[in-house]
Structures are given as structure tokens and as C-alpha cells.
Design a protein around this motif. Structure first.
Motif, PDB file in Angstrom:
ATOM      1  N   LYS A  54       2.229   1.267  -3.181  1.00 21.66           N
ATOM      2  CA  LYS A  54       0.861   1.717  -4.664  1.00 21.66           C
ATOM      3  C   LYS A  54       1.179   4.164  -3.622  1.00 21.66           C
ATOM      4  CE  LYS A  54      -0.862  -1.843  -5.394  1.00 21.66           C
ATOM      5  NZ  LYS A  54      -2.104  -2.777  -5.460  1.00 21.66           N
ATOM      6  N   GLU A  55       0.666   4.688  -2.446  1.00 19.12           N
ATOM      7  CA  GLU A  55       0.406   5.447  -2.215  1.00 19.12           C
ATOM      8  C   GLU A  55       1.339   6.659  -3.231  1.00 19.12           C
ATOM      9  OE1 GLU A  55      -1.517   8.783  -0.819  1.00 19.12           O
ATOM     10  OE2 GLU A  55      -2.131   6.551  -1.418  1.00 19.12           O
ATOM     11  N   PHE A  56       2.764   6.105  -2.902  1.00 15.20           N
ATOM     12  CA  PHE A  56       4.233   6.811  -3.695  1.00 15.20           C
ATOM     13  C   PHE A  56       4.327   6.443  -4.575  1.00 15.20           C
ATOM     14  CE2 PHE A  56       3.656   6.985   1.435  1.00 15.20           C
ATOM     15  CZ  PHE A  56       3.590   8.447   2.174  1.00 15.20           C
ATOM     16  N   ASN A  57       4.028   5.323  -4.906  1.00 13.21           N
ATOM     17  CA  ASN A  57       4.600   5.603  -6.181  1.00 13.21           C
ATOM     18  C   ASN A  57       6.253   4.701  -6.462  1.00 13.21           C
ATOM     19  OD1 ASN A  57       4.098   5.037  -9.073  1.00 13.21           O
ATOM     20  ND2 ASN A  57       4.837   7.486 -10.225  1.00 13.21           N
ATOM     21  N   ALA A  83       1.176  -1.503   0.185  1.00  9.42           N
ATOM     22  CA  ALA A  83       0.214   0.148  -0.081  1.00  9.42           C
ATOM     23  C   ALA A  83       1.089   1.043   0.216  1.00  9.42           C
ATOM     24  CB  ALA A  83      -0.897   0.098   1.589  1.00  9.42           C
ATOM     25  N   VAL A  84       2.106   1.396   0.461  1.00 10.12           N
ATOM     26  CA  VAL A  84       3.219   2.176   0.896  1.00 10.12           C
ATOM     27  C   VAL A  84       3.430   2.718  -0.685  1.00 10.12           C
ATOM     28  CG1 VAL A  84       4.703   3.184   1.966  1.00 10.12           C
ATOM     29  CG2 VAL A  84       3.324   2.339   3.598  1.00 10.12           C
TER      30      VAL A  84
END
Length: 65
Positions: free
Chosen positions: A24-27, A21-22
Motif C-alpha cells: 500500500k505504501e509504495f502503490n 503495508a509495504v
């Protein structure tokens, strides 16, 4: 964290999050796996997280439980 402290900032390491998730969130590219997040901000006051230490004899057991 030591460099931030030297500049007067406070930091806190964080683990136990969902690395996917991290990422994905921060690309973050797939070849990298986030293993720790560090918060940083102005330090309110000088702190010492090691306020008390137990002696070795208080926390060690030999030949028993």
C-alpha cells in the motif's frame, strides 16, 4: 546486491515486515507480493560478514542430540 557491491555500494536484505503495508505504501499492484526489501547506500568500508566459521565437527551431531 552483487551489482550494487560492484559499484561500491553497501546493501542489506530485510525480511519480517508487513507485505500488505509495504504494498500500500509504495502503490504496488495487487498481483505482486513484496518478499524482501533491500537497503542500499554508500559503503563505509569493506566488510566481511563471515568473520569466523566453525568447523563441521563443532556444529554437527551424529546419532544424538
Amino acid at each position: 546486491m552483487l551489482a550494487a557491491k560492484d559499484l561500491g555500494y553497501g546493501t542489506c536484505p530485510m525480511i519480517g515486515f508487513d507485505p500488505e503495508a509495504v504494498r500500500k505504501e509504495f502503490n504496488i499492484p495487487e498481483q505482486y507480493i513484496p518478499v524482501m526489501i533491500i537497503t542500499i547506500g554508500p559503503a563505509k568500508e569493506e566488510s566481511n560478514p563471515r568473520k569466523m566459521r566453525y568447523s563441521v565437527s563443532e556444529v554437527t551431531t551424529y546419532n544424538g542430540f
